[in-house]
Design an enzyme around this catalytic site. Structure first.
Site, short mmCIF file in Angstrom:
data_model
loop_
_atom_site.label_atom_id
_atom_site.label_comp_id
_atom_site.label_asym_id
_atom_site.label_seq_id
_atom_site.Cartn_x
_atom_site.Cartn_y
_atom_site.Cartn_z
N TYR A 37 49.28 38.44 51.55
CA TYR A 37 48.95 37.43 52.55
C TYR A 37 49.82 36.19 52.40
CZ TYR A 37 44.69 40.02 53.79
OH TYR A 37 43.79 40.98 54.21
N LYS B 53 45.64 49.49 41.98
CA LYS B 53 46.32 50.73 42.37
C LYS B 53 47.50 50.91 41.41
CE LYS B 53 46.73 54.33 45.12
NZ LYS B 53 45.79 55.46 44.96
N ASP C 190 41.20 53.29 45.95
CA ASP C 190 40.69 54.37 46.80
C ASP C 190 39.42 54.98 46.20
OD1 ASP C 190 42.39 55.15 44.75
OD2 ASP C 190 43.41 56.72 45.88
N ASP D 293 39.72 41.99 50.55
CA ASP D 293 39.40 41.78 51.96
C ASP D 293 38.76 43.03 52.54
OD1 ASP D 293 39.23 40.81 54.52
OD2 ASP D 293 41.38 40.60 54.84
N ASP E 102 34.36 43.82 53.18
CA ASP E 102 33.86 44.18 54.51
C ASP E 102 33.14 45.53 54.45
OD1 ASP E 102 34.81 41.87 55.55
OD2 ASP E 102 36.29 42.77 56.88
#
Length: 354
Positions: A142, A187, A219, A243, A247
């Site tokens: 970001y 990851k 994952d 993020d 959610d």
């Protein structure tokens, strides 16, 4: 105690839900004898329309001068549907995080017994789920170097050791206050930045032997959140992964309208619901204000150290849910649907009479 807060309603449903949360803050301050001082400021699309800047300097100065910020949401379809737009409401949110040094986003994910039926997951999976996701907020893709062209685009995912250490320090502290179980999500099998995350986390785990620290690829973590949400106690991860995962957490509770958050760091902390601006519902008085009201509870506890006041708000929210005083997103079929303002008014009345 004197409480000085900046109120940034933002766009869409932001003014409606923030308005109800502010009423709750006023009610609590009156009941417990606190002096409240607050001032409004503009941000997001509203600020772009007025001054051409989604996070104006005047807004930033007010935030710096305040003890805490009560924040709504930003976003507008006018900008979402215009790829050529040079200024966007979300740029204001990123600017606020960077200028205020808001490097840690704290998002509790907790189920309400009377609402487990609203989750798309099986009741036996979600009942009793209660964990915190700590998201690094000012690094990663970001904020890294970007390029956008007609034939090629890239976002650079950069993290430094210091950035990773400071967010992990927060995570270990929260784990110590809870059940002493920390899950580091990365990851590391693919990304170099994640391998640095894991290396630093492994080093810090040795320095915090009282905390059970485990590591999980993102994952796998996203799947585990759905299959076994009660596994987690405190989860910490980088900006982009956080993020997405937070959610996903709304599936556990049954509605994004129930999830509060706190963004803490160098200067003034910001308290906001995790949902977006939902512009289609703006002005209709139908949005769920509970996430914003619960964010206000976090403000009382985290910034001001007023745990009794925070508990009073959470007790009132729980009572409203149990009493079926609910907006449409969480209401039982066949029961009356309450408006945004009716829910807020009921909670204020409950606090006054409790």
């Amino acid at each position: 105690m004197k409480l000085k807060i900046a109120v940034l309603p933002g766009d869409g449903i932001g003014p409606e839900v923030v308005g109800q949360a502010l009423n709750v803050v006023k009610t609590v301050c009156h009941k417990f004898g606190h002096e409240l001082e607050y001032q409004y400021a503009i941000c997001g699309a509203h600020a772009i329309d007025e001054v051409g800047d989604p996070y104006p300097e005047a807004t930033h100065q007010l935030c710096l001068e305040s003890d805490a910020v009560l924040y709504g949401a930003v976003g507008d379809p006018r900008f979402d549907n215009d790829p050529s737009a040079k200024i966007r409401p979300e740029q204001g949110l990123l600017a606020m995080r960077k200028k205020l040094g808001l490097f840690a986003n704290i998002r509790p994910i907790q189920t309400f017994d009377s609402l487990v039926h609203k989750s798309p997951l099986k009741e036996e999976l979600v009942r009793g789920a209660d964990f915190i996701c700590i998201r690094e907020l000012t690094g990663g893709m970001y904020f890294g170097e970007k390029h956008e062209g007609d034939d090629m685009a890239y976002d650079t995912n950069i993290y430094t050791r210091n950035e990773i250490q400071r967010i992990l320090k927060v995570a270990f502290e929260y784990a110590r206050q809870r059940n002493r179980h920390l899950t580091v999500v990365d990851k590391a099998n693919v990304l170099a930045s994640s391998r640095l995350w894991r290396k630093v986390a492994q080093e810090m785990a040795l320095q915090n032997p009282d905390i059970q620290t485990d590591f999980m690829f993102v994952d796998n973590a996203s799947m585990r959140m759905i299959q076994e949400p009660r596994f987690f106690d405190v989860m910490v991860t980088e900006n982009t992964f956080g993020d997405i995962l937070t959610d996903e957490g709304s599936c556990i509770t049954g509605s994004m309208g129930l999830l509060p958050s706190a963004s803490i760091g160098t200067y003034t902390s910001v308290y906001e619901p995790i949902h977006g601006s939902w512009p289609q519902a703006a002005g209709k008085n139908v949005a769920n204000p509970l996430a914003t009201i619960l964010s206000a509870a976090m403000m009382f506890e985290y910034t001001f150290g007023l745990k009794d006041e925070a508990s009073e708000i959470r007790k009132a929210v729980d009572a409203s849910i149990v009493g079926n005083v609910r907006t449409g997103d969480i209401q039982i079929e066949g029961e009356r649907t309450y408006s945004t303002s009716e829910v807020g008014e009921w909670i204020c009345e409950y606090i006054n009479n409790d």
